[in-house]
Write a protein that holds these residues in place. Structure first.
Motif, PDB file in Angstrom:
ATOM      1  N   ALA A  28      -7.914   0.667   0.714  1.00 20.23           N
ATOM      2  CA  ALA A  28      -6.675   1.421   0.504  1.00 20.23           C
ATOM      3  C   ALA A  28      -6.630   2.014  -0.896  1.00 20.23           C
ATOM      4  N   ALA A  29      -7.099   1.257  -1.882  1.00 20.63           N
ATOM      5  CA  ALA A  29      -7.084   1.768  -3.256  1.00 20.63           C
ATOM      6  C   ALA A  29      -8.008   2.968  -3.414  1.00 20.63           C
ATOM      7  N   ALA A  79      -3.844  -0.875   6.126  1.00 23.23           N
ATOM      8  CA  ALA A  79      -3.200  -2.156   6.416  1.00 23.23           C
ATOM      9  C   ALA A  79      -3.002  -2.335   7.917  1.00 23.23           C
ATOM     10  N   PHE A 105       0.715   2.141  -6.176  1.00 22.37           N
ATOM     11  CA  PHE A 105      -0.383   1.277  -5.749  1.00 22.37           C
ATOM     12  C   PHE A 105      -1.708   1.810  -6.274  1.00 22.37           C
ATOM     13  N   ALA A 107      -2.665   4.330   3.144  1.00 22.09           N
ATOM     14  CA  ALA A 107      -1.909   3.105   3.422  1.00 22.09           C
ATOM     15  C   ALA A 107      -2.108   2.600   4.844  1.00 22.09           C
ATOM     16  N   PHE A 134       0.813  -1.212   0.000  1.00 24.39           N
ATOM     17  CA  PHE A 134       0.000   0.000   0.000  1.00 24.39           C
ATOM     18  C   PHE A 134       0.851   1.270   0.000  1.00 24.39           C
ATOM     19  N   GLN A 189      -7.500  -4.129   0.783  1.00 21.15           N
ATOM     20  CA  GLN A 189      -6.984  -3.760  -0.539  1.00 21.15           C
ATOM     21  C   GLN A 189      -7.903  -2.768  -1.232  1.00 21.15           C
TER      22      GLN A 189
END
Length: 192
Positions: A163-164, A172, A101, A169, A96, A160
């Motif tokens: 975070a996207a 996580a 990313f 980040a 991340f 995932q």
């Protein structure tokens, strides 16, 4: 590109396709843009890959291999079964933080192409199933109930996507904290 073997040319095309697809999306990148990025003629590109779908599947295969090896390396560094379960989220944290990313390439491909490209949908499903099997193996090694595997996998998948979308980040670390609670509730002890 002169003097390149077919395998080298194939890898060069996959490299270019992966960069473009991950940055711009699978549907947004045309074959002309890809051939320019790869530095090959359109005719040569089509001698290596018969279709764009073949290139997408090759990119997804490479992403699957990269995911599996990176995750396995992270898990292998952990000292005990509990830490191996949590190492999944350490791996996500590193990923991340990468400036490039853009989320899971499989989720992205499924979202863009899964409804119209059955082979892409199947590749995404198999990648996710493979991850669940891997987590199930870690859970079994830890002596925890099998249900923990699905819980930890879903937590990683959600991290995932979050975070996207959020660009944060720290998701996580939040997922790792939740995983610690789940792992403890499943009876996996903190090593003495």
């Amino acid at each position: 590109m002169d003097g390149m073997t077919t395998d080298d040319l194939r890898e060069s095309i996959i490299d270019a396709a992966d960069r473009l697809y991950y940055a711009k999306g699978y549907a947004a990148v045309g074959m002309d843009e890809l051939r320019t990025e790869a530095g090959v003629s359109l005719r040569r590109l089509y001698t290596v890959f018969a279709s764009k779908d073949d290139i997408v599947l090759a990119v997804l295969d490479r992403r699957h291999q990269t995911w599996e090896s990176g995750l396995a390396e992270s898990v292998a560094r952990a000292a005990d079964p509990r830490d191996r379960l949590l190492a999944i989220y350490d791996y996500l944290a590193d990923w991340f933080c990468d400036d490039e990313f853009r989320g899971c390439g499989f989720i992205n491909a499924f979202g863009e192409l899964g409804g119209t490209r059955p082979a892409v949908a199947e590749a995404a499903r198999e990648h996710k199933a493979s991850f669940q099997r891997y987590v199930a193996g870690l859970v079994a090694d830890a002596g925890a109930p099998p249900a923990l595997a699905a819980q930890l996998a879903i937590l990683a998948e959600g991290a995932q996507t979050t975070a996207a979308i959020s660009g944060d980040a720290s998701v996580a670390a939040q997922a790792r904290g939740a995983a610690e609670v789940l792992v403890a509730a499943a009876g996996v002890a903190v090593p003495a």
